[in-house]
Write a protein that holds these residues in place. Structure first.
Motif, PDB file in Angstrom:
ATOM      1  N   LEU A 115       5.061  14.293   3.755  1.00  0.00           N
ATOM      2  CA  LEU A 115       4.713  12.613   3.569  1.00  0.00           C
ATOM      3  C   LEU A 115       5.404  12.765   5.415  1.00  0.00           C
ATOM      4  CD1 LEU A 115       2.569  10.431   3.442  1.00  0.00           C
ATOM      5  CD2 LEU A 115       3.940   9.661   2.167  1.00  0.00           C
ATOM      6  N   PHE A 116       7.493  12.404   4.591  1.00  0.00           N
ATOM      7  CA  PHE A 116       8.143  12.323   5.270  1.00  0.00           C
ATOM      8  C   PHE A 116       8.440  12.730   6.807  1.00  0.00           C
ATOM      9  CE2 PHE A 116       9.473  11.889   0.590  1.00  0.00           C
ATOM     10  CZ  PHE A 116       8.711  10.676   1.002  1.00  0.00           C
ATOM     11  N   LYS A 117       7.696  14.170   6.221  1.00  0.00           N
ATOM     12  CA  LYS A 117       7.638  14.718   8.556  1.00  0.00           C
ATOM     13  C   LYS A 117       6.792  14.572   9.064  1.00  0.00           C
ATOM     14  CE  LYS A 117       9.488  19.332   5.247  1.00  0.00           C
ATOM     15  NZ  LYS A 117       9.066  20.092   4.553  1.00  0.00           N
ATOM     16  N   LYS A 118       5.832  13.785   7.970  1.00  0.00           N
ATOM     17  CA  LYS A 118       4.548  13.325   9.287  1.00  0.00           C
ATOM     18  C   LYS A 118       4.713  12.259  10.157  1.00  0.00           C
ATOM     19  CE  LYS A 118       0.843  13.681   5.816  1.00  0.00           C
ATOM     20  NZ  LYS A 118      -0.107  14.030   5.782  1.00  0.00           N
ATOM     21  N   SER A 119       4.295  12.155  11.596  1.00  0.00           N
ATOM     22  CA  SER A 119       4.744  10.752  12.105  1.00  0.00           C
ATOM     23  C   SER A 119       4.767   9.400  11.946  1.00  0.00           C
ATOM     24  CB  SER A 119       3.919  10.435  13.610  1.00  0.00           C
ATOM     25  OG  SER A 119       2.320  10.063  12.871  1.00  0.00           O
ATOM     26  N   PRO A 120       5.485   8.117  12.404  1.00  0.00           N
ATOM     27  CA  PRO A 120       5.285   6.984  11.701  1.00  0.00           C
ATOM     28  C   PRO A 120       3.946   6.403  11.601  1.00  0.00           C
ATOM     29  CG  PRO A 120       7.221   7.174  13.409  1.00  0.00           C
ATOM     30  CD  PRO A 120       6.582   8.302  13.072  1.00  0.00           C
ATOM     31  N   ALA A 121       3.425   6.541  12.122  1.00  0.00           N
ATOM     32  CA  ALA A 121       1.541   5.969  12.194  1.00  0.00           C
ATOM     33  C   ALA A 121       1.259   6.806  11.379  1.00  0.00           C
ATOM     34  CB  ALA A 121       1.699   6.658  13.516  1.00  0.00           C
ATOM     35  N   GLU A 122       1.848   8.103  11.251  1.00  0.00           N
ATOM     36  CA  GLU A 122       0.822   9.131   9.833  1.00  0.00           C
ATOM     37  C   GLU A 122       1.147   8.613   8.929  1.00  0.00           C
ATOM     38  OE1 GLU A 122      -0.079  13.129  12.319  1.00  0.00           O
ATOM     39  OE2 GLU A 122       1.153  12.621  11.715  1.00  0.00           O
ATOM     40  N   ALA A 126      -0.882   6.996   5.342  1.00  0.00           N
ATOM     41  CA  ALA A 126      -1.426   7.647   4.321  1.00  0.00           C
ATOM     42  C   ALA A 126      -0.512   7.077   2.889  1.00  0.00           C
ATOM     43  CB  ALA A 126       0.197   9.119   4.017  1.00  0.00           C
ATOM     44  N   ILE A 127       0.230   6.089   3.419  1.00  0.00           N
ATOM     45  CA  ILE A 127       1.184   4.967   2.176  1.00  0.00           C
ATOM     46  C   ILE A 127      -0.259   3.780   1.390  1.00  0.00           C
ATOM     47  CG2 ILE A 127       2.856   3.813   1.733  1.00  0.00           C
ATOM     48  CD1 ILE A 127       4.460   5.716   2.842  1.00  0.00           C
ATOM     49  N   ALA A 128      -0.350   3.436   3.043  1.00  0.00           N
ATOM     50  CA  ALA A 128      -1.613   2.241   2.714  1.00  0.00           C
ATOM     51  C   ALA A 128      -2.903   2.948   1.733  1.00  0.00           C
ATOM     52  CB  ALA A 128      -2.224   2.111   3.658  1.00  0.00           C
ATOM     53  N   LYS A 129      -3.268   3.941   1.429  1.00  0.00           N
ATOM     54  CA  LYS A 129      -4.727   4.958   0.920  1.00  0.00           C
ATOM     55  C   LYS A 129      -3.649   4.794  -0.469  1.00  0.00           C
ATOM     56  CE  LYS A 129      -6.195   6.801   4.309  1.00  0.00           C
ATOM     57  NZ  LYS A 129      -7.267   8.119   5.279  1.00  0.00           N
ATOM     58  N   LEU A 130      -2.395   5.152  -0.939  1.00  0.00           N
ATOM     59  CA  LEU A 130      -1.669   5.357  -2.587  1.00  0.00           C
ATOM     60  C   LEU A 130      -1.726   4.109  -3.388  1.00  0.00           C
ATOM     61  CD1 LEU A 130       1.196   6.946  -1.163  1.00  0.00           C
ATOM     62  CD2 LEU A 130      -0.706   8.543  -1.518  1.00  0.00           C
ATOM     63  N   SER A 131      -1.828   4.885  -4.834  1.00  0.00           N
ATOM     64  CA  SER A 131      -2.601   3.811  -5.700  1.00  0.00           C
ATOM     65  C   SER A 131      -1.093   3.173  -5.843  1.00  0.00           C
ATOM     66  CB  SER A 131      -1.973   4.897  -6.985  1.00  0.00           C
ATOM     67  OG  SER A 131      -1.537   5.533  -7.412  1.00  0.00           O
ATOM     68  N   LYS A 132      -0.244   2.128  -6.198  1.00  0.00           N
ATOM     69  CA  LYS A 132       0.476   1.603  -6.309  1.00  0.00           C
ATOM     70  C   LYS A 132       1.893   1.831  -7.335  1.00  0.00           C
ATOM     71  CE  LYS A 132      -1.348  -3.419  -7.156  1.00  0.00           C
ATOM     72  NZ  LYS A 132      -0.888  -4.548  -8.024  1.00  0.00           N
ATOM     73  N   GLY A 133       1.596   3.109  -8.629  1.00  0.00           N
ATOM     74  CA  GLY A 133       2.107   3.964  -8.530  1.00  0.00           C
ATOM     75  C   GLY A 133       2.817   5.080  -8.069  1.00  0.00           C
ATOM     76  N   GLN A 134       1.937   5.919  -6.853  1.00  0.00           N
ATOM     77  CA  GLN A 134       2.377   5.981  -6.601  1.00  0.00           C
ATOM     78  C   GLN A 134       3.058   6.227  -4.813  1.00  0.00           C
ATOM     79  OE1 GLN A 134      -0.563   9.383  -4.772  1.00  0.00           O
ATOM     80  NE2 GLN A 134       0.694  11.173  -6.209  1.00  0.00           N
ATOM     81  N   ALA A 156      10.928   6.721  11.017  1.00  0.00           N
ATOM     82  CA  ALA A 156      10.552   7.594  10.158  1.00  0.00           C
ATOM     83  C   ALA A 156      10.639   6.341   8.516  1.00  0.00           C
ATOM     84  CB  ALA A 156      10.871   9.182   9.219  1.00  0.00           C
ATOM     85  N   ILE A 157      11.886   6.319   8.649  1.00  0.00           N
ATOM     86  CA  ILE A 157      12.995   5.163   7.817  1.00  0.00           C
ATOM     87  C   ILE A 157      11.985   3.700   7.650  1.00  0.00           C
ATOM     88  CG2 ILE A 157      14.305   4.096   7.098  1.00  0.00           C
ATOM     89  CD1 ILE A 157      16.527   6.720   7.787  1.00  0.00           C
ATOM     90  N   ALA A 158      11.929   3.466   9.401  1.00  0.00           N
ATOM     91  CA  ALA A 158      11.193   2.129   9.798  1.00  0.00           C
ATOM     92  C   ALA A 158       9.723   2.240   9.280  1.00  0.00           C
ATOM     93  CB  ALA A 158      11.473   1.677  10.857  1.00  0.00           C
ATOM     94  N   ALA A 159       9.130   3.214   8.976  1.00  0.00           N
ATOM     95  CA  ALA A 159       7.570   3.458   8.951  1.00  0.00           C
ATOM     96  C   ALA A 159       7.653   2.854   7.686  1.00  0.00           C
ATOM     97  CB  ALA A 159       6.235   4.095   9.415  1.00  0.00           C
ATOM     98  N   LEU A 160       8.121   3.626   6.467  1.00  0.00           N
ATOM     99  CA  LEU A 160       8.185   3.349   4.770  1.00  0.00           C
ATOM    100  C   LEU A 160       9.000   1.939   4.462  1.00  0.00           C
ATOM    101  CD1 LEU A 160      10.363   7.094   4.434  1.00  0.00           C
ATOM    102  CD2 LEU A 160       8.130   6.534   3.534  1.00  0.00           C
ATOM    103  N   GLU A 161       9.579   1.276   5.430  1.00  0.00           N
ATOM    104  CA  GLU A 161       9.892   0.008   4.934  1.00  0.00           C
ATOM    105  C   GLU A 161       8.527  -0.294   4.849  1.00  0.00           C
ATOM    106  OE1 GLU A 161      14.855   0.034   5.677  1.00  0.00           O
ATOM    107  OE2 GLU A 161      13.697  -0.404   6.889  1.00  0.00           O
ATOM    108  N   LYS A 162       8.053   0.286   6.029  1.00  0.00           N
ATOM    109  CA  LYS A 162       7.018  -1.545   6.711  1.00  0.00           C
ATOM    110  C   LYS A 162       6.072  -1.402   5.131  1.00  0.00           C
ATOM    111  CE  LYS A 162       3.587  -2.486  10.195  1.00  0.00           C
ATOM    112  NZ  LYS A 162       3.362  -2.423  11.563  1.00  0.00           N
TER     113      LYS A 162
END
Length: 167
Positions: A115-122, A126-134, A156-162
């Motif tokens: 997941l961390f190797k993807k583009s910030p948009a990807e 991807a994270i938007a679709k995950l369960s709270k636990g994941q 990538a870090i900014a995308a993760l934080e957002k």
């Protein structure tokens, strides 16, 4: 000699089993359940009072299918949050238990770092679709990799934080 029952056939997409084969499923068969929670995970059977402990993310426990089915009733959050994870060999269990909706967007345990190797948009998508636990597990893993210098892209870090709502 008793014939060994085969696991139901699964498709490639969501690993949705063919329902006609469920009649052949032996509830006493032992399946492998993996820890999808970053940390210690404990499940205590309300039926047998047996305690199952996974010490770390990805650890394995062998559990009877009957007990996993009981967990669906007594501790559904283990499935909703993707704390119980299944390797491809046992992916049919998700459909057998009628839990496909909780796993259709789940990351496989060995797919977290991808997941961390993807583009910030990807990453955000991807994270938007995950369960709270994941999402919590992704956040935990991201913090580890950032601290180790494995994730060093500011975008990538900014995308993760957002996407995760964390810093």
């Amino acid at each position: 000699m008793k014939k060994k029952k085969k696991a139901p056939v699964v498709t490639e997409e969501i690993k949705e089993p063919i329902k006609a084969s469920y009649k052949d499923v032996d509830p006493s068969q032992v399946i492998l359940v993996r820890n999808g929670f970053h940390g210690k995970l404990v499940y205590v059977s309300p039926r047998t009072h047996e305690k199952f402990v996974w010490d770390e993310f990805g650890d394995e426990q062998e559990i009877e299918l009957r007990e996993v089915r009981n967990a669906k009733s007594s501790a559904k959050k283990f499935f909703i949050n993707n704390w119980f994870m299944f390797d491809d060999e046992y992916a049919w269990v998700i459909g057998y238990l009628g839990l496909t909706q909780y796993y259709k967007n789940a990351l496989p345990l060995d797919g977290f770092d991808d997941l961390f190797k993807k583009s910030p948009a990807e990453i955000e998508k991807a994270i938007a679709k995950l369960s709270k636990g994941q999402k919590k597990s992704v956040g935990y893993r991201a913090k580890q990799l950032i601290a180790e210098g494995e994730i060093d892209s500011n975008k990538a870090i900014a995308a993760l934080e957002k996407a995760l709502g964390i810093e």
